[in-house]
Design a protein around this motif. Structure first.
Motif, PDB file in Angstrom:
ATOM      1  N   ILE A 176       0.844  -1.203   0.000  1.00 21.84           N
ATOM      2  CA  ILE A 176       0.000   0.000   0.000  1.00 21.84           C
ATOM      3  C   ILE A 176       0.877   1.250   0.000  1.00 21.84           C
ATOM      4  O   ILE A 176       0.614   2.212  -0.724  1.00 21.84           O
ATOM      5  CB  ILE A 176      -0.941   0.000   1.220  1.00 21.84           C
ATOM      6  CG1 ILE A 176      -1.972  -1.121   1.096  1.00 21.84           C
ATOM      7  CG2 ILE A 176      -1.657   1.349   1.341  1.00 21.84           C
ATOM      8  CD1 ILE A 176      -2.822  -1.305   2.345  1.00 21.84           C
ATOM      9  N   LEU A 223       2.316   1.697  -3.390  1.00 18.30           N
ATOM     10  CA  LEU A 223       1.291   2.189  -4.303  1.00 18.30           C
ATOM     11  C   LEU A 223       1.019   3.665  -4.063  1.00 18.30           C
ATOM     12  O   LEU A 223       0.815   4.432  -5.009  1.00 18.30           O
ATOM     13  CB  LEU A 223       0.011   1.374  -4.123  1.00 18.30           C
ATOM     14  CG  LEU A 223      -1.156   1.703  -5.056  1.00 18.30           C
ATOM     15  CD1 LEU A 223      -0.774   1.435  -6.517  1.00 18.30           C
ATOM     16  CD2 LEU A 223      -2.397   0.895  -4.677  1.00 18.30           C
ATOM     17  N   MET A 224       1.039   4.089  -2.798  1.00 15.55           N
ATOM     18  CA  MET A 224       0.834   5.498  -2.472  1.00 15.55           C
ATOM     19  C   MET A 224       1.931   6.360  -3.081  1.00 15.55           C
ATOM     20  O   MET A 224       1.706   7.517  -3.446  1.00 15.55           O
ATOM     21  CB  MET A 224       0.799   5.681  -0.954  1.00 15.55           C
ATOM     22  CG  MET A 224       0.507   7.095  -0.480  1.00 15.55           C
ATOM     23  SD  MET A 224      -1.163   7.656  -0.898  1.00 15.55           S
ATOM     24  CE  MET A 224      -2.133   6.805   0.354  1.00 15.55           C
ATOM     25  N   ARG A 241       0.780   7.082  -6.699  1.00 18.35           N
ATOM     26  CA  ARG A 241      -0.471   7.793  -6.938  1.00 18.35           C
ATOM     27  C   ARG A 241      -0.651   8.887  -5.902  1.00 18.35           C
ATOM     28  O   ARG A 241      -0.135   8.801  -4.790  1.00 18.35           O
ATOM     29  CB  ARG A 241      -1.662   6.829  -6.886  1.00 18.35           C
ATOM     30  CG  ARG A 241      -1.524   5.651  -7.854  1.00 18.35           C
ATOM     31  CD  ARG A 241      -2.730   4.752  -7.825  1.00 18.35           C
ATOM     32  NE  ARG A 241      -2.531   3.573  -8.639  1.00 18.35           N
ATOM     33  CZ  ARG A 241      -3.450   2.605  -8.791  1.00 18.35           C
ATOM     34  NH1 ARG A 241      -4.618   2.723  -8.171  1.00 18.35           N
ATOM     35  NH2 ARG A 241      -3.185   1.549  -9.539  1.00 18.35           N
ATOM     36  N   GLU A 273      -3.522   9.675  -4.527  1.00 17.77           N
ATOM     37  CA  GLU A 273      -4.545   9.289  -3.567  1.00 17.77           C
ATOM     38  C   GLU A 273      -4.988   7.862  -3.857  1.00 17.77           C
ATOM     39  O   GLU A 273      -4.785   7.349  -4.964  1.00 17.77           O
ATOM     40  CB  GLU A 273      -5.744  10.237  -3.620  1.00 17.77           C
ATOM     41  CG  GLU A 273      -6.450  10.218  -4.967  1.00 17.77           C
ATOM     42  CD  GLU A 273      -7.639  11.150  -5.012  1.00 17.77           C
ATOM     43  OE1 GLU A 273      -7.567  12.217  -4.378  1.00 17.77           O
ATOM     44  OE2 GLU A 273      -8.642  10.805  -5.670  1.00 17.77           O
ATOM     45  N   LEU A 274      -5.592   7.227  -2.857  1.00 17.00           N
ATOM     46  CA  LEU A 274      -6.072   5.857  -2.996  1.00 17.00           C
ATOM     47  C   LEU A 274      -7.503   5.758  -2.478  1.00 17.00           C
ATOM     48  O   LEU A 274      -7.873   6.438  -1.521  1.00 17.00           O
ATOM     49  CB  LEU A 274      -5.185   4.882  -2.221  1.00 17.00           C
ATOM     50  CG  LEU A 274      -3.715   4.765  -2.628  1.00 17.00           C
ATOM     51  CD1 LEU A 274      -2.982   3.851  -1.665  1.00 17.00           C
ATOM     52  CD2 LEU A 274      -3.595   4.247  -4.056  1.00 17.00           C
ATOM     53  N   ARG A 275      -8.271   4.863  -3.084  1.00 14.73           N
ATOM     54  CA  ARG A 275      -9.619   4.530  -2.614  1.00 14.73           C
ATOM     55  C   ARG A 275      -9.599   3.132  -2.000  1.00 14.73           C
ATOM     56  O   ARG A 275      -8.784   2.288  -2.387  1.00 14.73           O
ATOM     57  CB  ARG A 275     -10.609   4.561  -3.777  1.00 14.73           C
ATOM     58  CG  ARG A 275     -10.695   5.902  -4.486  1.00 14.73           C
ATOM     59  CD  ARG A 275     -11.561   6.849  -3.722  1.00 14.73           C
ATOM     60  NE  ARG A 275     -11.692   8.131  -4.398  1.00 14.73           N
ATOM     61  CZ  ARG A 275     -12.534   9.074  -4.034  1.00 14.73           C
ATOM     62  NH1 ARG A 275     -13.326   8.869  -2.990  1.00 14.73           N
ATOM     63  NH2 ARG A 275     -12.577  10.222  -4.671  1.00 14.73           N
ATOM     64  N   GLU A 303      -9.895   0.466  -4.553  1.00 11.96           N
ATOM     65  CA  GLU A 303      -8.667   0.324  -5.341  1.00 11.96           C
ATOM     66  C   GLU A 303      -7.645  -0.528  -4.599  1.00 11.96           C
ATOM     67  O   GLU A 303      -6.988  -1.393  -5.184  1.00 11.96           O
ATOM     68  CB  GLU A 303      -8.062   1.697  -5.631  1.00 11.96           C
ATOM     69  CG  GLU A 303      -8.833   2.554  -6.610  1.00 11.96           C
ATOM     70  CD  GLU A 303      -8.192   3.916  -6.796  1.00 11.96           C
ATOM     71  OE1 GLU A 303      -8.277   4.443  -7.913  1.00 11.96           O
ATOM     72  OE2 GLU A 303      -7.605   4.443  -5.828  1.00 11.96           O
ATOM     73  N   VAL A 304      -7.510  -0.261  -3.294  1.00 10.28           N
ATOM     74  CA  VAL A 304      -6.540  -1.007  -2.487  1.00 10.28           C
ATOM     75  C   VAL A 304      -6.941  -2.476  -2.407  1.00 10.28           C
ATOM     76  O   VAL A 304      -6.103  -3.372  -2.556  1.00 10.28           O
ATOM     77  CB  VAL A 304      -6.433  -0.396  -1.078  1.00 10.28           C
ATOM     78  CG1 VAL A 304      -5.562  -1.269  -0.175  1.00 10.28           C
ATOM     79  CG2 VAL A 304      -5.853   1.007  -1.156  1.00 10.28           C
ATOM     80  N   TYR A 331      -6.247  -4.064  -5.749  1.00  7.32           N
ATOM     81  CA  TYR A 331      -4.803  -4.127  -5.984  1.00  7.32           C
ATOM     82  C   TYR A 331      -4.173  -5.291  -5.224  1.00  7.32           C
ATOM     83  O   TYR A 331      -3.321  -6.011  -5.754  1.00  7.32           O
ATOM     84  CB  TYR A 331      -4.182  -2.803  -5.543  1.00  7.32           C
ATOM     85  CG  TYR A 331      -2.683  -2.700  -5.687  1.00  7.32           C
ATOM     86  CD1 TYR A 331      -2.095  -2.506  -6.933  1.00  7.32           C
ATOM     87  CD2 TYR A 331      -1.848  -2.760  -4.573  1.00  7.32           C
ATOM     88  CE1 TYR A 331      -0.724  -2.388  -7.072  1.00  7.32           C
ATOM     89  CE2 TYR A 331      -0.475  -2.643  -4.700  1.00  7.32           C
ATOM     90  CZ  TYR A 331       0.080  -2.460  -5.952  1.00  7.32           C
ATOM     91  OH  TYR A 331       1.441  -2.345  -6.076  1.00  7.32           O
ATOM     92  N   TYR A 367      -7.704   8.230   0.530  1.00  5.66           N
ATOM     93  CA  TYR A 367      -6.531   8.160   1.407  1.00  5.66           C
ATOM     94  C   TYR A 367      -5.363   8.867   0.727  1.00  5.66           C
ATOM     95  O   TYR A 367      -5.073   8.645  -0.445  1.00  5.66           O
ATOM     96  CB  TYR A 367      -6.165   6.702   1.695  1.00  5.66           C
ATOM     97  CG  TYR A 367      -7.172   6.007   2.583  1.00  5.66           C
ATOM     98  CD1 TYR A 367      -7.036   6.025   3.973  1.00  5.66           C
ATOM     99  CD2 TYR A 367      -8.273   5.345   2.036  1.00  5.66           C
ATOM    100  CE1 TYR A 367      -7.963   5.396   4.789  1.00  5.66           C
ATOM    101  CE2 TYR A 367      -9.205   4.715   2.849  1.00  5.66           C
ATOM    102  CZ  TYR A 367      -9.048   4.747   4.227  1.00  5.66           C
ATOM    103  OH  TYR A 367      -9.973   4.132   5.044  1.00  5.66           O
TER     104      TYR A 367
END
Length: 279
Positions: free
Chosen positions: A44, A47-48, A51, A53-55, A58-59, A62, A92
């Motif tokens: 995570i 991935l942050m 990007r 932001e994350l939803r 999405e997490v 992923y 997030y």
């Protein structure tokens, strides 16, 4: 304390599950006691880094886990300050712990060591004060600086933080965001300012950023401090992994339109060359 015994079959089953899930290729040897939840939390964070932001969905997609599992992982990261949740959108975003770690590493490791010679080059060619700047949310922080050799000059802002929309550096980095991302960062139409010439509305900021994208560099004239003008160019985030920019600060009385264009083009070329070393 001795870790609980894990059979070779159990360990490899966990590793197999980890390898089938999303995320970058492993960078080290297979751990003797693999912990999938730790691996997922680290994915995570990686991935942050890619990007803005994350939803939650999405997490979960992923990682290939249930939404409840993704929520627990994000809640723990939020508890430790590595992510924060935007109140309105529920997205997030990077938390203060993540940016503090990145800044601490940046100070020691050090992207600055790689690009500092280019900052020196800008200082020699412009004979003006130059800065390296990073962005943390809606704030910029000045992390490296070389002052102008001239008697009348802009003083170094090393170590200072300022609202991103009040600086050329911030506007250069904000220009890399989509309109949706920008509006999440600035949910209110009214913006605070530092001087009478600061941008005070989100609509005005969006209009300014349109020009930044067209030119490839951002400018500021007495928007953060009276008597100070500046030009900034952002590094491509895919090269540095950071929202980062170079900034040239000039007493407003000796900067004309031709100087702005000359310095802006010089900085674009310099940043392009510096970014090649970060790829």
């Amino acid at each position: 304390m001795t870790p609980p015994a894990v059979s070779e079959g159990e360990a490899w089953a966990t590793v197999s599950a980890m390898e089938k899930s999303a995320g970058p290729a492993p960078a080290g040897p297979v751990p003797q006691y693999p912990i999938e939840s730790v691996d997922n939390a680290l994915k995570i964070l990686l991935l942050m880094g890619e990007r803005s932001e994350l939803r939650l969905t999405e997490v979960a997609d992923y990682l290939g886990v249930a939404s409840s599992t993704a929520h627990r992982l994000l809640a723990m990261l939020q508890y430790r300050g590595f992510v924060r949740q935007e109140r309105r959108s529920k997205a997030y975003l990077p938390g203060t712990a993540m940016t503090a770690v990145a800044y601490s590493i940046l100070q020691r490791f050090d992207v600055r060591q790689t690009v500092h010679p280019f900052l020196e080059e800008l200082n020699r060619e412009t004979t003006e004060t130059v800065h390296m700047v990073v962005m943390d949310g809606a704030t910029v922080r000045f992390i490296d600086a070389i002052e102008s050799p001239r008697a009348v000059r802009v003083a170094s802002r090393l170590g200072q933080s300022m609202p991103a929309h009040c600086t050329s550096s911030g506007k250069a980095m904000l220009a890399a965001l989509s309109t949706e991302q920008l509006r999440r960062l600035y949910p209110e139409e009214e913006l605070p300012g530092l001087t009478s010439r600061s941008i005070r509305s989100r609509a005005a900021l969006e209009q300014e950023i349109t020009g930044v994208r067209r030119r490839g560099y951002a400018t500021s004239s007495e928007e953060s401090e009276e008597g100070v003008a500046s030009i900034a160019v952002a590094f491509p985030i895919e090269r540095s992994g950071l929202r980062m920019a170079f900034n040239t600060a000039v007493p407003v009385g000796r900067l004309n339109r031709a100087d702005v264009k000359r310095i802006g083009e010089l900085m674009r070329t310099t940043v392009d060359r510096a970014a090649e070393l970060l790829h």
